[in-house]
Design an enzyme around this catalytic site. Sequence first.
Site, PDB file in Angstrom:
ATOM      1  N   GLY A  96       0.836  -1.207   0.000  1.00 52.01           N
ATOM      2  CA  GLY A  96       0.000   0.000   0.000  1.00 52.01           C
ATOM      3  C   GLY A  96       0.858   1.240   0.000  1.00 52.01           C
ATOM      4  O   GLY A  96       2.078   1.187   0.184  1.00 52.01           O
ATOM      5  N   GLY A  98       2.701   3.718   1.364  1.00 47.30           N
ATOM      6  CA  GLY A  98       3.264   3.992   2.675  1.00 47.30           C
ATOM      7  C   GLY A  98       3.804   5.406   2.793  1.00 47.30           C
ATOM      8  O   GLY A  98       4.051   5.904   3.888  1.00 47.30           O
ATOM      9  N   LYS A 119       4.104  12.300  -3.252  1.00 47.42           N
ATOM     10  CA  LYS A 119       4.962  11.198  -2.811  1.00 47.42           C
ATOM     11  C   LYS A 119       5.950  11.745  -1.786  1.00 47.42           C
ATOM     12  O   LYS A 119       6.716  12.653  -2.105  1.00 47.42           O
ATOM     13  CB  LYS A 119       5.693  10.626  -4.024  1.00 47.42           C
ATOM     14  CG  LYS A 119       6.378   9.312  -3.770  1.00 47.42           C
ATOM     15  CD  LYS A 119       6.848   8.699  -5.078  1.00 47.42           C
ATOM     16  CE  LYS A 119       7.732   7.495  -4.829  1.00 47.42           C
ATOM     17  NZ  LYS A 119       8.313   7.004  -6.094  1.00 47.42           N
ATOM     18  N   ARG A 182       3.304  13.575  -8.265  1.00 51.81           N
ATOM     19  CA  ARG A 182       3.326  12.652  -9.408  1.00 51.81           C
ATOM     20  C   ARG A 182       1.959  12.645 -10.089  1.00 51.81           C
ATOM     21  O   ARG A 182       0.926  12.651  -9.431  1.00 51.81           O
ATOM     22  CB  ARG A 182       3.667  11.252  -8.895  1.00 51.81           C
ATOM     23  CG  ARG A 182       3.659  10.188  -9.961  1.00 51.81           C
ATOM     24  CD  ARG A 182       4.469   8.980  -9.557  1.00 51.81           C
ATOM     25  NE  ARG A 182       3.857   8.198  -8.494  1.00 51.81           N
ATOM     26  CZ  ARG A 182       4.440   7.126  -7.952  1.00 51.81           C
ATOM     27  NH1 ARG A 182       5.630   6.728  -8.346  1.00 51.81           N
ATOM     28  NH2 ARG A 182       3.823   6.455  -7.005  1.00 51.81           N
ATOM     29  N   ARG A 189      -2.130  -0.920  -9.795  1.00 55.55           N
ATOM     30  CA  ARG A 189      -0.997  -1.780 -10.119  1.00 55.55           C
ATOM     31  C   ARG A 189      -1.461  -3.232 -10.221  1.00 55.55           C
ATOM     32  O   ARG A 189      -2.560  -3.558  -9.754  1.00 55.55           O
ATOM     33  CB  ARG A 189       0.038  -1.697  -8.981  1.00 55.55           C
ATOM     34  CG  ARG A 189       0.446  -0.281  -8.649  1.00 55.55           C
ATOM     35  CD  ARG A 189       0.584  -0.091  -7.125  1.00 55.55           C
ATOM     36  NE  ARG A 189       0.673   1.332  -6.798  1.00 55.55           N
ATOM     37  CZ  ARG A 189       1.805   2.006  -6.719  1.00 55.55           C
ATOM     38  NH1 ARG A 189       2.936   1.385  -6.892  1.00 55.55           N
ATOM     39  NH2 ARG A 189       1.797   3.282  -6.462  1.00 55.55           N
ATOM     40  N   ASP A 258       3.999  -4.660  -7.515  1.00 54.81           N
ATOM     41  CA  ASP A 258       3.420  -3.406  -7.020  1.00 54.81           C
ATOM     42  C   ASP A 258       3.988  -2.203  -7.769  1.00 54.81           C
ATOM     43  O   ASP A 258       3.537  -1.077  -7.550  1.00 54.81           O
ATOM     44  CB  ASP A 258       3.666  -3.247  -5.509  1.00 54.81           C
ATOM     45  CG  ASP A 258       5.134  -3.364  -5.142  1.00 54.81           C
ATOM     46  OD1 ASP A 258       5.761  -4.367  -5.522  1.00 54.81           O
ATOM     47  OD2 ASP A 258       5.665  -2.449  -4.493  1.00 54.81           O
ATOM     48  N   ASN A 259       4.942  -2.433  -8.650  1.00 55.05           N
ATOM     49  CA  ASN A 259       5.503  -1.339  -9.441  1.00 55.05           C
ATOM     50  C   ASN A 259       5.162  -1.477 -10.921  1.00 55.05           C
ATOM     51  O   ASN A 259       5.862  -0.933 -11.775  1.00 55.05           O
ATOM     52  CB  ASN A 259       7.026  -1.292  -9.258  1.00 55.05           C
ATOM     53  CG  ASN A 259       7.412  -0.912  -7.832  1.00 55.05           C
ATOM     54  OD1 ASN A 259       6.656  -0.250  -7.134  1.00 55.05           O
ATOM     55  ND2 ASN A 259       8.580  -1.337  -7.397  1.00 55.05           N
ATOM     56  N   ASP A 268       7.405   4.197 -10.939  1.00 53.55           N
ATOM     57  CA  ASP A 268       8.340   3.896  -9.862  1.00 53.55           C
ATOM     58  C   ASP A 268       9.797   3.928 -10.322  1.00 53.55           C
ATOM     59  O   ASP A 268      10.375   2.914 -10.685  1.00 53.55           O
ATOM     60  CB  ASP A 268       8.006   2.552  -9.196  1.00 53.55           C
ATOM     61  CG  ASP A 268       8.075   2.705  -7.690  1.00 53.55           C
ATOM     62  OD1 ASP A 268       9.098   3.191  -7.212  1.00 53.55           O
ATOM     63  OD2 ASP A 268       7.087   2.380  -7.007  1.00 53.55           O
TER      64      ASP A 268
END
Length: 500
Positions: A96, A98, A119, A182, A189, A258-259, A268
């Site tokens: 998630g 973070g 971010k 961003r 994802r 996740d990327n 990412d």
Amino acid sequence: MEATSRTQAETLPIPFDNSYARLPESFFSRVDPTPVEAPVLIRFNRALAEELGLDVARLEADGAAIFSGNTLLPGAEPLAMAYSGHQFGGFNPQLGDGRAILLGEVVDCTGRRRDIQLKGAGPTPYSRRGDGRAALGPVLREYIVSEAMQALGLPTTRALAAVVTGEPVYRETVEPGAVLTRVAASHIRVGTFQFHAARDDRAGVKALADHAIARHYPDLANDPQPYLAFLSAFADRQASLIARWLSIGFIHGVMNTDNVAISGETIDFGPCAFLDAYDPAKVFSSIDRNGRYAYAAQPGIGQWNLARLAETLLPLLDPDEEAAVTAANGVLKAYGERFQHHWLAAMRAKLGLSTPQDGDLDLVQDLLTHMHQEEADFTLTFRRLADLAADPSTEDRFTALFRNPASTSLWLDRWRRRVGAEGRSPTDTAAAMRTVNPAFIPRNHRIEQAIAAARTDADFSPFDALLRVLARPYDDQPEMSPFAEPPAPGEEVLRTFCGT
Ligand code: AMP
Ligand code: MG
């Protein structure tokens, strides 16, 4: 009522319209950014703000407060997205955002919906032991590389703004804190699908798939098998994206599930790097000890990640499990062919070939093998080949890239015969080649120099200079020619870091 709210939205500095926040609450956690001490705006991407239909003057004036998260604009619905992910092959059910907070979405001037995310905006329920912050170095790195990717013409997330927070962050050393704003087609994802599948939440997977299709693959909504069509369309975008990464010498460095963005954008920019000398086994990332995400491993990893997405969709593909697996396997198999197609098309274009012919694959592969053996710079080899296509007198500049310059003559003879058979004028061939063979890439040593100057002297001029030259990567910019050069001995960057 409708008209009033629209008028109101149009006068907002950021006319938010937040579709993700309308999904079930299990998809995210609502959380506000944590204010920072003394934010200063380093950079604001005016052109992107205009494209997004934002109030440029207001954002420029209040950028430090807005892009640090200190001021929340009306219409924002800050949230951290939930996701899981396979990291270096091992499944982590609880990742998630973070250290990232989605402020909301806007519909840009072309009708495309885009996320606006901070971010490094402070802790969220998914921060685990992290501080929710970002250091200046990785923020500048992501700014430079994502904007370079955009200028190179690849699908990518963008950088709208960067601020320093006036607060330290503690990594291996003490670093200045920073926040990157961003912009992405979305932040969904492969790992977002895995989050719901891992909880056996079939309704969640379906709601997410429907949202992703509506947002990123709207043509498929009425397909008789929309979820299979979605998997297949995602596979094609992934195959195309990775082919294009390889065609410009890009190593993502951390292709965990996740990327991997469902939209097909590059996302990412942690330990990512561009090749200098060509080496298919090249790895920069300090944490990639086994070369899982090496340059030439990327297409295979794309397929591995695709399989992880397919697993989450099986119940939607067919009520009969065996039939669902067969359908998914068909997509996985087709991915290999799609990748090969996109890659060969990209490499043909790099050689100045406009029509497919038998033997092209060998011609491409023999050049790459030779470049590897002779340690030729990836970017300059293709750029100077374009020069050579127009002007035979530049041959020495091309061959000088190889340790043993004479060794290139046999390959060059084959290439000249093949290009000659196309019947295009040398000028046209060279011009076409220059649109796909960049003169400028974000060279690792230049990125490190820009970060070092910013970090130690608060001098952002190398960062600005790099952004300027990388905004036009396919144009010769003679006054900027040092930026086209590979690192001098001693300047090479051997390792890159996630910077989390
Ligand atoms: P990444 O390596 O950037 O893909 O991050 C992997 C995971 O670690 C994601 O869930 C991030 O949100 C989380 N993460 C990375 N850095 C931090 C940080 N400084 N604080 C909290 N979470 C973090
Ligand atoms: Mg990540």
